[in-house]
Design an enzyme around this catalytic site. Sequence first.
Site, mmCIF file in Angstrom:
data_model
loop_
_atom_site.group_PDB
_atom_site.id
_atom_site.type_symbol
_atom_site.label_atom_id
_atom_site.label_comp_id
_atom_site.label_asym_id
_atom_site.label_seq_id
_atom_site.Cartn_x
_atom_site.Cartn_y
_atom_site.Cartn_z
ATOM 1 N N GLU A 210 0.882 -1.177 0.000
ATOM 2 C CA GLU A 210 0.000 0.000 0.000
ATOM 3 C C GLU A 210 0.910 1.215 0.000
ATOM 4 O OE1 GLU A 210 -3.420 0.313 0.127
ATOM 5 O OE2 GLU A 210 -3.819 -1.831 0.008
ATOM 6 N N CYS A 244 -2.237 9.678 2.601
ATOM 7 C CA CYS A 244 -1.783 9.095 1.337
ATOM 8 C C CYS A 244 -2.716 9.431 0.179
ATOM 9 C CB CYS A 244 -1.643 7.588 1.483
ATOM 10 S SG CYS A 244 -3.161 6.799 2.010
HETATM 11 P P1 NAD Z 1 8.093 4.755 5.073
HETATM 12 O O1 NAD Z 1 8.133 3.949 3.825
HETATM 13 O O2 NAD Z 1 9.240 5.637 5.365
HETATM 14 O O3 NAD Z 1 7.899 3.808 6.351
HETATM 15 C C1 NAD Z 1 6.952 2.767 6.419
HETATM 16 C C2 NAD Z 1 7.481 1.637 7.272
HETATM 17 O O4 NAD Z 1 8.701 1.167 6.709
HETATM 18 C C3 NAD Z 1 7.783 2.028 8.720
HETATM 19 O O5 NAD Z 1 7.354 0.987 9.586
HETATM 20 C C4 NAD Z 1 9.286 2.182 8.736
HETATM 21 O O6 NAD Z 1 9.801 1.812 9.998
HETATM 22 C C5 NAD Z 1 9.747 1.187 7.679
HETATM 23 N N1 NAD Z 1 10.998 1.597 7.001
HETATM 24 C C6 NAD Z 1 11.446 2.867 6.755
HETATM 25 N N2 NAD Z 1 12.623 2.838 6.101
HETATM 26 C C7 NAD Z 1 12.942 1.528 5.926
HETATM 27 C C8 NAD Z 1 14.048 0.833 5.316
HETATM 28 N N3 NAD Z 1 15.041 1.511 4.738
HETATM 29 N N4 NAD Z 1 14.033 -0.518 5.311
HETATM 30 C C9 NAD Z 1 13.013 -1.207 5.864
HETATM 31 N N5 NAD Z 1 11.960 -0.607 6.461
HETATM 32 C C10 NAD Z 1 11.911 0.736 6.494
HETATM 33 O O7 NAD Z 1 6.737 5.566 4.994
HETATM 34 P P2 NAD Z 1 6.198 6.684 5.992
HETATM 35 O O8 NAD Z 1 7.038 7.914 5.846
HETATM 36 O O9 NAD Z 1 6.027 6.098 7.343
HETATM 37 O O10 NAD Z 1 4.739 6.933 5.389
HETATM 38 C C11 NAD Z 1 4.493 7.826 4.346
HETATM 39 C C12 NAD Z 1 4.303 7.126 3.020
HETATM 40 O O11 NAD Z 1 3.366 6.079 3.139
HETATM 41 C C13 NAD Z 1 3.746 8.049 1.958
HETATM 42 O O12 NAD Z 1 4.377 7.777 0.737
HETATM 43 C C14 NAD Z 1 2.283 7.660 1.891
HETATM 44 O O13 NAD Z 1 1.647 7.954 0.681
HETATM 45 C C15 NAD Z 1 2.361 6.210 2.135
HETATM 46 N N6 NAD Z 1 1.094 5.729 2.662
HETATM 47 C C16 NAD Z 1 0.327 4.904 1.903
HETATM 48 C C17 NAD Z 1 -0.910 4.480 2.383
HETATM 49 C C18 NAD Z 1 -1.787 3.575 1.592
HETATM 50 O O14 NAD Z 1 -2.734 3.053 2.167
HETATM 51 N N7 NAD Z 1 -1.552 3.334 0.320
HETATM 52 C C19 NAD Z 1 -1.326 4.906 3.622
HETATM 53 C C20 NAD Z 1 -0.517 5.739 4.368
HETATM 54 C C21 NAD Z 1 0.695 6.147 3.885
#
Ligand code: NAD
Length: 457
Positions: A210, A244
Amino acid sequence: MKNIDTALEKLRTFYESGETISLQFRLNALKSLKKVIKENESAIIRSLSRDFHKPSSETYTTEIGFILDEIRNVEANLKKWGKPRKVSTPLHQFPASSSIIKEPYGTVLIMAPWNYPFQLALSPLVGAIAAGNTVLLKPSEISSHTSKLIAKLVAKAFVPGHVNVILGAVKTNSYILKQRFDYIFFTGSTVVGRIVMQAAANNLTPVTLELGGKSPAIVHKDANIKLAAKRIAWGKFINMGQTCVAPDYLFVHSSVKEIFITEFEKFIHQFYGKDASKSAHYARVINSSHYARLKNYLKQGTVLIGGDSNDRKLYIQPTVLEDVSENSDIMKDEIFGPILPVITYDDLDISLEFIRKRPKPLALYIFSESKAVQKRVLSQTNAGGVTVNDTIVHLANPALPFGGVGSSGIGAYHGRYSFDTFSATKSVMFRSSRIDLPFRYPPYGRIKDKIIRLLLR
Ligand code: NAD
């Protein structure tokens, strides 16, 4: 990372015990989760307020109420969803009957982001539990207060070994992703989505991703302008734009631009007062690095509305920009904040081409009273989901699968789709031993061939 190894072993052992196969066990677990959420409503509201000043009404609607409603939907339907589904069997397989059985994957991983930290951790969890899995849940380290609270609530709600929350940052995630799971459900950025999918490929683990991206909104000349302005302002500034599916940028028809901007400003004032920094109904940016990114965007266009910020309070005023360049960061990155670039158009086809040339969005919004225009936009663009004449609300209908397409995601969930996402599909054919038609067995011959050709045409 001994705590992760131990947690995983317990989750696998518990799954092997077979307890989660019973639908009643799953319903009891969700009932317990519901009770714990209700008992801790104020603690949840407090933790989100500490994380990013999220207004309590928004926390109830978009985090707590959303999950309670998901659980209610599972309670009403699980017995129906969990039943084997009988399907037809072709004549050449006679005598036989066929069924599709939904079974749990086993031990699954759910990784959640920070922006709706409670909802986006617990909504997939509800689906995974409903489908009979055991779960390793990894909330985001960025929304630290809510993540710690989730760990506490989960420990209270579930029997040991059913669900385990692991807290930690990138190092922890990387270790988790090296382990073998039966399914991975990830919500977050497209960049990390790629890392997750690569890790999953090592074990051929199925995934739901997602993800995010830039979700456009279009206000056509025949739209109800006042209502469009109100609904776009709500969808853009709820959660301070850190959504998002928030409208990322706006195309507005040149003939209605002025009136739209006037109405939009009126609604910003109606929602948050003349000074949004004093409003109890307006959240804050999650941290200083996201704040710095957003503040930089403020310089990438001409300010039509807003434009103020406060470094100490991580506050950005609800802002509208025009004259943004296609090549500027604000038009390349997902904005994820309360800044709306506006592009004026005369020819709808050019706007649709602009959208088509970019990665497929998670959501798209079209405001028009004309069915023909609505149809044109729907048929000429791709998006994970669309709301016509409103923003965001398509994701609040559990009868609609929620997910992206292309770089905005793979797979979908909510309601029945969550149950399906977290269930493996087992196809079963029941054959009778009483009759055994001879046609398929060697030695083959003219008559057997003839009959087979008659049956398989
Ligand atoms: P992110 O990708 O930075 O983090 C998401 C998860 O991944 C967290 O649990 C984090 O700990 C982990 N993570 C971060 N860096 C990592 C790495 N290098 N290796 C492994 N795991 C890692 O996202 P965010 O900043 O928390 O959220 C914002 C993003 O999420 C935006 O792009 C938004 O559009 C998207 N989002 C999508 C939905 C959806 O339903 N499609 C909903 C909410 C947010």
